[in-house]
Design a protein around this motif. Structure first.
Motif, PDB file in Angstrom:
ATOM      1  N   ARG A 154      30.861  31.198   1.141  1.00 23.09           N
ATOM      2  CA  ARG A 154      31.380  30.034   0.402  1.00 23.09           C
ATOM      3  C   ARG A 154      32.130  29.073   1.306  1.00 23.09           C
ATOM      4  O   ARG A 154      32.164  27.867   1.042  1.00 23.09           O
ATOM      5  CB  ARG A 154      32.193  30.450  -0.827  1.00 23.09           C
ATOM      6  CG  ARG A 154      33.438  31.239  -0.586  1.00 23.09           C
ATOM      7  CD  ARG A 154      33.927  31.874  -1.895  1.00 23.09           C
ATOM      8  NE  ARG A 154      35.268  32.439  -1.746  1.00 23.09           N
ATOM      9  CZ  ARG A 154      36.362  31.900  -2.268  1.00 23.09           C
ATOM     10  NH1 ARG A 154      36.287  30.821  -3.016  1.00 23.09           N
ATOM     11  NH2 ARG A 154      37.553  32.457  -2.092  1.00 23.09           N
TER      12      ARG A 154
ATOM     13  N   PRO B  44      37.075  32.799   8.177  1.00 22.36           N
ATOM     14  CA  PRO B  44      37.662  33.425   6.989  1.00 22.36           C
ATOM     15  C   PRO B  44      37.413  34.937   6.980  1.00 22.36           C
ATOM     16  O   PRO B  44      36.751  35.478   7.876  1.00 22.36           O
ATOM     17  CB  PRO B  44      36.887  32.767   5.855  1.00 22.36           C
ATOM     18  CG  PRO B  44      35.507  32.612   6.438  1.00 22.36           C
ATOM     19  CD  PRO B  44      35.709  32.337   7.909  1.00 22.36           C
TER      20      PRO B  44
ATOM     21  N   ASP C 230      34.363  35.911   2.461  1.00 18.29           N
ATOM     22  CA  ASP C 230      34.394  34.476   2.152  1.00 18.29           C
ATOM     23  C   ASP C 230      33.494  33.645   3.058  1.00 18.29           C
ATOM     24  O   ASP C 230      33.479  32.407   2.943  1.00 18.29           O
ATOM     25  CB  ASP C 230      35.835  33.948   2.267  1.00 18.29           C
ATOM     26  CG  ASP C 230      36.761  34.560   1.233  1.00 18.29           C
ATOM     27  OD1 ASP C 230      36.299  34.814   0.102  1.00 18.29           O
ATOM     28  OD2 ASP C 230      37.941  34.784   1.549  1.00 18.29           O
TER      29      ASP C 230
ATOM     30  N   ASP D 278      44.082  29.477   0.355  1.00 17.48           N
ATOM     31  CA  ASP D 278      42.794  29.193  -0.286  1.00 17.48           C
ATOM     32  C   ASP D 278      41.802  28.830   0.822  1.00 17.48           C
ATOM     33  O   ASP D 278      41.913  27.756   1.430  1.00 17.48           O
ATOM     34  CB  ASP D 278      42.961  28.031  -1.265  1.00 17.48           C
ATOM     35  CG  ASP D 278      41.657  27.632  -1.935  1.00 17.48           C
ATOM     36  OD1 ASP D 278      40.588  28.133  -1.506  1.00 17.48           O
ATOM     37  OD2 ASP D 278      41.701  26.814  -2.865  1.00 17.48           O
TER      38      ASP D 278
END
Ligand SMILES: O=C[C@H](O)COP(=O)(O)O
Length: 214
Positions: free
Chosen positions: A43, A36, A40, A13
């Motif tokens: 975020r 990431p 991603d 995650d």
């Protein structure tokens, strides 16, 4: 020592890791960044952690389907980018182009290299840093700084001979504070790691141990 966590394409995650990295960085004062997947970046950056892209393309705006624009990742919160990797090998001309693209977008750059000779070639392109990573040690349990300290020392010497302004990082198998400390003793300005955090049951505990070695 700068700790850069590359999430690669691991099924972790990214927000859990980013939040843990942000909290450990704030509590310890250490510089920790998370890299990431491109999708991603926004975020992850929204968590407040220092965020890096895993790659930027050499091209600028235009008819370049499938590219990852340096300007786009910067606009979405990235502060730096990895360029080249043993798992995403680029031609030298494309490494050069990607460093130039990152500069245009005000992104910090770390070019990955497999050995000291490649470190010298990469340093000649003027990135902020190079990272030496022996491919055979990537994803393993033994840190490059323990398994092959000479490659780190030789990488530092290779970069110094070409451009003393280019920092040297090391990566592969780094997962503990002792690994970070040993890398620093060998002359590294930071560590690049992935599986030690991305595959951990408790990423925050691993990050806390990593910063203990700074
Ligand atoms: O980009 C990170 C490196 O390839 C190191 O990966 P690793 O920490 O899983 O060995």
């Amino acid at each position: 020592m700068f700790i850069l966590v590359n999430l690669k394409a691991y099924p972790c995650d990214p927000i859990e890791v980013a939040t843990a990295a942000r909290d450990v960085a704030e509590a310890s004062g250490a510089r920790i960044a998370v890299s990431p997947q491109a999708a991603d970046v926004a975020r992850v950056a929204d968590t407040g952690v220092e965020t890096w892209a895993q790659h930027v393309s050499p091209n600028a705006h235009g008819s370049h389907t499938g590219s990852t624009l340096a300007e786009a990742v910067a606009d979405n919160g990235a502060e730096g980018t990895l360029i080249n990797h043993s798992e995403n090998r680029l031609k030298l001309a494309d490494v050069d182009g990607s460093v130039r693209a990152a500069e245009r977008a005000d992104l910090e750059t770390i070019v990955c290299a497999n050995n000291p000779a490649q470190v010298g070639a990469a340093a000649a392109l003027g990135p902020d840093a190079v990272a030496v990573e022996p491919p055979e040690l990537i994803g393993g349990d033994v840190s490059v700084a323990t398994a092959d300290p000479g490659i780190v020392e030789d990488a530092v010497a290779a970069a110094e001979a070409v451009d003393p302004a280019v920092d040297v990082f090391c990566g592969a198998g780094v997962s503990t504070g002792e690994d970070v400390s040993t890398a620093g003793d060998l002359g590294a300005a930071g560590v690049l790691l992935a599986s030690g955090v991305a595959k951990a049951d408790d990423p925050e505990a691993v990050l806390e141990d990593l910063v203990s070695g700074i």
